[in-house]
Design an enzyme around this catalytic site. Structure first.
Site, PDB file in Angstrom:
ATOM      1  N   GLU A 243      26.341   3.238 -27.001  1.00  0.00           N
ATOM      2  CA  GLU A 243      27.187   4.113 -26.311  1.00  0.00           C
ATOM      3  C   GLU A 243      28.123   3.627 -25.519  1.00  0.00           C
ATOM      4  OE1 GLU A 243      25.433   8.384 -25.863  1.00  0.00           O
ATOM      5  OE2 GLU A 243      23.714   6.967 -26.186  1.00  0.00           O
TER       6      GLU A 243
ATOM      7  N   LYS B 219      13.407  12.524 -26.460  1.00  0.00           N
ATOM      8  CA  LYS B 219      14.722  11.792 -26.808  1.00  0.00           C
ATOM      9  C   LYS B 219      14.574  10.337 -26.517  1.00  0.00           C
ATOM     10  CE  LYS B 219      18.632  13.045 -27.275  1.00  0.00           C
ATOM     11  NZ  LYS B 219      19.280  13.809 -26.489  1.00  0.00           N
TER      12      LYS B 219
ATOM     13  N   SER C  27      15.349  11.126 -21.877  1.00  0.00           N
ATOM     14  CA  SER C  27      16.042  12.118 -21.134  1.00  0.00           C
ATOM     15  C   SER C  27      15.064  12.726 -20.053  1.00  0.00           C
ATOM     16  CB  SER C  27      16.478  13.080 -22.062  1.00  0.00           C
ATOM     17  OG  SER C  27      16.590  14.406 -21.531  1.00  0.00           O
TER      18      SER C  27
ATOM     19  N   HIS D 112      34.642   7.462 -46.182  1.00  0.00           N
ATOM     20  CA  HIS D 112      34.640   9.024 -45.426  1.00  0.00           C
ATOM     21  C   HIS D 112      33.396   9.404 -44.906  1.00  0.00           C
ATOM     22  CE1 HIS D 112      38.571   9.494 -47.760  1.00  0.00           C
ATOM     23  NE2 HIS D 112      37.840   8.759 -48.657  1.00  0.00           N
TER      24      HIS D 112
END
Ligand code: ARG
Length: 463
Positions: free
Chosen positions: A296, A289, A283, A162
């Site tokens: 991804e 970043k 970024s 979980h």
């Protein structure tokens, strides 16, 4: 008597008017199926050789065909070949060019054959090579994971259920879970290849041919394990493509899970790992970043492959025997799946070997989560308490430790004994992370000794 329209395609003498530009564009597949050119030539050469062997094609015609095909292959290889949508698909483009180059022998090549069995053969030949490549990439990716696992057979990290801290595991054990998944993917791909590797050629349009063909000869020439034994099935089913894309979906599913973990682990709140800069981007607005774009995208590309699977299933559903033009739609989803799976695996293997592991942060995270609570319960069971009672006693201990902002191992013996008088000072051995890991010492368990053996077995299989 009406005059017939004599267009460039082989079948047009029967027609009285040309197709519109839109119909031509709508029905043509050459823009994408030219990717099959190499295997198309290979298939044609085997067919021609067989026609000569059974006495249907002269030696001179065969020699001309071989010469013409060599020229065509060179032109294609050097990007000089002129593909035309007037010739609809890869097969008719090549055949028309062959005839332009060598004359009548080119027109004899299609004896005893149809584009229906031709295309069914081409896709199998092409996909077979791609599956071999994908199997190699699956092995390279597994090896990269095994190498990393080998360096971390006793690096402790939280194991999750979980996504909540559950029990301590080793990072090596976690990585080896993905090796298991990818090894099943490898065997699934091998299964697809085995079932697919039968020759459709000889089925002709659908019913077979009146010529005395030798299908076994062609199968041997092209490296097939056998021939498709029903001509109607041979030209019409694309189940092998569906199976392949389904296997590809599972590869992508596994990679997406790993990518998701990499993304979570790289988040500064976890800070378990760092990915090499070459797989990340910055970024344009937030200077701090470092985004795990490649991970991804691999995660995101599952959608594309699953879509391809649905496209192929839908394409096949309800098609009456035998060949229907619908089947021309099999290629783009198939090609896209091959490209996506291949690129994703190549990137994953490279990305895995560039992971920096932050062991201290992994350890700190396990210590925060009462990960040895089950060990304490098991300890009480070994002292004679029924498991459910042990579970309850430890739940109280966790509650108290949480209130005191301590780990279980930080509680004193006296404090622990409040939850069960069975607890003795041998309990602290059980509450350490290393003790917890080492005690799961059976095949498939996370004990470093077991992980080292799993790594050894995997290396033996992969090298
Ligand atoms: N381009 C076609 C395909 O990919 C080749 C087979 C065409 N056969 C036919 N009878 N129209 O399916």
């Amino acid at each position: 008597m009406s005059s017939s329209f004599q267009g460039p395609a082989g079948w047009s003498a029967r027609f009285n008017e040309p197709v519109s530009e839109l119909v031509k564009r709508f029905t043509a597949s050459v823009s994408f199926d030219k990717r099959l050119a190499e295997v198309d030539i290979q298939g044609s050469l085997a067919h021609a050789k067989m026609l000569n062997k059974v006495g249907v094609l002269s030696a001179k015609d065969l020699a001309d065909i071989e010469r013409g095909m060599r020229e065509i292959a060179t032109e294609i290889y050097e990007h000089r070949f002129e593909w035309s949508i007037d010739r609809e698909d890869v097969h008719m483009n090549i055949e028309a060019k062959l005839t332009a180059l060598i004359g009548d022998a080119g027109k004899r090549l299609h004896t005893g054959r149809s584009r229906n069995d031709q295309v069914a053969t081409d896709i199998r030949l092409w996909l077979r090579g791609e599956i071999d490549h994908i199997i190699r990439l699956l092995r390279v990716t597994q090896l990269a994971l095994v190498d990393l696992a080998e360096q971390h057979t006793d690096t402790v990290m939280p194991g999750y259920t979980h996504l909540q801290v559950a029990q301590p595991v080793t990072f090596g054990h976690h990585l080896m879970a993905y090796v298991e998944m990818l090894s099943r993917d490898e065997s699934r791909m091998a299964d697809v290849r085995r079932r697919m590797n039968h020759l459709p050629l000889g089925a002709a349009a659908l019913a077979g041919t009146t010529f005395p063909i030798d299908r076994e000869f062609v199968a041997r020439e092209l490296g097939f394990d056998g021939v498709c034994e029903n001509s109607l099935d041979a030209v019409s089913d694309r189940d092998f493509a569906i199976e392949f894309v389904a296997a590809g979906s599972l590869v992508m599913t596994h990679l997406s899970r790993f990518c998701e973990e990499l993304i979570i682990w790289m988040n500064p709140n976890f800070a378990f790992i760092d990915l090499a800069d070459r797989f990340c981007t910055g970024s344009s607005i937030m200077p701090q970043k470092k985004n795990p774009d490649v991970a991804e995208l691999v995660r995101g590309k599952v959608g594309r492959v699953n879509g391809n699977l649905v496209a192929l299933l839908t394409l096949m559903k309800g098609q009456p025997l035998t060949y229907n033009k619908d089947n021309q739609e099999d290629k783009e989803p198939l090609f896209d799946t091959v490209d996506t799976v291949r690129d994703s695996l190549t990137l994953m293997a490279d990305m895995a070997s560039g992971i920096t592991v932050k062991k201290d942060n992994m350890r700190a995270a396990v210590l925060k989560g009462f990960a040895t609570a089950t060990d304490l319960a098991d300890y009480l069971v070994k002292k004679g308490l029924p498991f459910r009672d042990a579970h309850e006693a430890v739940a109280y201990a966790v509650k108290a430790a949480e209130t005191a902002r301590k780990d279980l191992s930080d509680l004193s013996l006296a404090e622990l004994q409040k939850f069960s008088p069975l607890i003795g000072d041998d309990v602290f051995q059980v509450l350490t992370l290393e003790g917890s890991l080492a005690s799961r010492d059976h095949l498939g368990g996370t004990a470093p000794r077991q992980v080292r053996e799993a790594v050894l077995r995997a290396k033996q299989r992969l090298t």
